[in-house]
Write a protein that holds these residues in place. Sequence first.
Motif, PDB file in Angstrom:
ATOM      1  N   ARG A 299       0.837  -1.195   0.000  1.00 40.90           N
ATOM      2  CA  ARG A 299       0.000   0.000   0.000  1.00 40.90           C
ATOM      3  C   ARG A 299       0.875   1.249   0.000  1.00 40.90           C
ATOM      4  N   ILE A 300       0.511   2.217  -0.807  1.00 43.85           N
ATOM      5  CA  ILE A 300       1.198   3.505  -0.772  1.00 43.85           C
ATOM      6  C   ILE A 300       0.775   4.236   0.502  1.00 43.85           C
ATOM      7  N   LYS A 307       3.097   9.393  -8.105  1.00 43.82           N
ATOM      8  CA  LYS A 307       4.150  10.146  -8.771  1.00 43.82           C
ATOM      9  C   LYS A 307       5.323  10.403  -7.832  1.00 43.82           C
ATOM     10  N   ASP A 308       5.023  10.740  -6.565  1.00 39.28           N
ATOM     11  CA  ASP A 308       6.087  10.948  -5.584  1.00 39.28           C
ATOM     12  C   ASP A 308       6.953   9.695  -5.461  1.00 39.28           C
ATOM     13  N   LEU A 309       6.291   8.568  -5.356  1.00 37.29           N
ATOM     14  CA  LEU A 309       7.000   7.322  -5.082  1.00 37.29           C
ATOM     15  C   LEU A 309       7.671   6.764  -6.331  1.00 37.29           C
ATOM     16  N   VAL A 352      13.502   2.952  -3.402  1.00 40.79           N
ATOM     17  CA  VAL A 352      12.165   3.088  -2.805  1.00 40.79           C
ATOM     18  C   VAL A 352      12.266   3.724  -1.425  1.00 40.79           C
ATOM     19  N   GLN A 353      13.221   3.272  -0.638  1.00 38.93           N
ATOM     20  CA  GLN A 353      13.388   3.824   0.709  1.00 38.93           C
ATOM     21  C   GLN A 353      13.669   5.325   0.640  1.00 38.93           C
ATOM     22  N   PHE A 354      14.524   5.718  -0.281  1.00 39.91           N
ATOM     23  CA  PHE A 354      14.817   7.147  -0.467  1.00 39.91           C
ATOM     24  C   PHE A 354      13.552   7.911  -0.835  1.00 39.91           C
ATOM     25  N   ALA A 355      12.770   7.349  -1.772  1.00 41.86           N
ATOM     26  CA  ALA A 355      11.547   8.011  -2.226  1.00 41.86           C
ATOM     27  C   ALA A 355      10.546   8.162  -1.088  1.00 41.86           C
ATOM     28  N   LYS A 358      11.907  10.917   1.206  1.00 43.02           N
ATOM     29  CA  LYS A 358      11.841  12.211   0.531  1.00 43.02           C
ATOM     30  C   LYS A 358      10.415  12.737   0.515  1.00 43.02           C
ATOM     31  N   SER A 359       9.450  11.825   0.507  1.00 46.87           N
ATOM     32  CA  SER A 359       8.039  12.213   0.481  1.00 46.87           C
ATOM     33  C   SER A 359       7.474  12.471   1.873  1.00 46.87           C
TER      34      SER A 359
END
Length: 376
Positions: A299-300, A307-309, A352-355, A358-359
């Motif tokens: 799940r996001i 888009k963020d991810l 993914v972890q960075f994204a 960052k979000s």
Amino acid sequence: MEQEPLLMIPGPVPIPQRVRAAMTRQAINHRGPEFGAAYAETVQTLKTLFGTVNELYIISGSGSAGMEAGVANFARDKRIVSLVNGKFGDRFAKIGARYGTVTSLESEWGTPLDLAALEQELEAGAEVVTMVHNETSAGIKNPAPEVGKLTRKHDALFIMDGVTSIGGDDVRMDEWGVDIAVVGSQKCLAAPAGLAAIAVGERAWDRISEKRPFYLDMAAYRKSGSGTPMETPYTPAVPLFLALHEACKIIEEEGVPARIARHRRMADSVRAAAKGWGVDLFPTLDAHHAYSNTATAMRIPDGITDKDLRGTVKKFGIEIAGGQDHLKGKIFRIGTMGGVGAQEILATLAAVQFALKKSGFAAGDGVEAAAEVLLG
């Protein structure tokens, strides 16, 4: 160094250089002994992956062509039950409706199938059951052994989509009572897209329809495939056949048990990362269903857009998948199939972890958790 995108989606997958090179050679006679030998050798490897001694043939067409071949040849004008808990189960039901009378037993995507309702339909006279073994749209693995038992109990045919499980997970077509099974070339086999293999058991051959499609006529494939050299009834996609042949050589070199174990370890590592991040896995399981070992759906988190991810991950040259249809923007999926390993997994998870961070999501260290699994 030339940069190529890293596809970490539920297919197509990165293609090994040996497999790519197999497509570049000069054309060969598809009615000659060299092609026939390559075809026959590929079939033998695929039979091992399917877990079958049944006849198996390769179609120039995608996995959906294999699904349609199964239905069009063996379910025409029959009462079909389609088990649906994702996009590709729904596709099977739509294919079935072109050829027979379909009852669609639908569960929410990523939730368990209703086996009690299936038995009721079989008791009422259903003749064919279709099911997707590994539903990548939701990251759930469906209970083929249990469905096989029910279909045999009621003398119905079982047509199984193994497009994203065969070659990457344990599949036992004969032991489970599957009458027709299908795989696609661009998934766990790590070959180019465009081929489907279909295995057919004796119970199905005994019930083949008299009114069959022309190009997908399995009786025609059986006739052409029974000779020496082994042939297809119509002109095959020869470069794709040769690529799949090379991909099967790689599978034999790795060994089927080792390949399945690698796929499981990769999926376990992604699930460990999700737990480390504090991200929820999407599917809901029961005693008969399991997480997919070739695609993990998560799940996001609230407050983060697709888009963020995925957009941030893509900036690193890595593509992961989003949700399909009504799940767009709600889930993301990471494929773990084909020839990828620890390097690709860790690079993807780090991105993914960075994204996530960052979000604004307070993600834990999922990369370290995944690394521990991969080293184990």
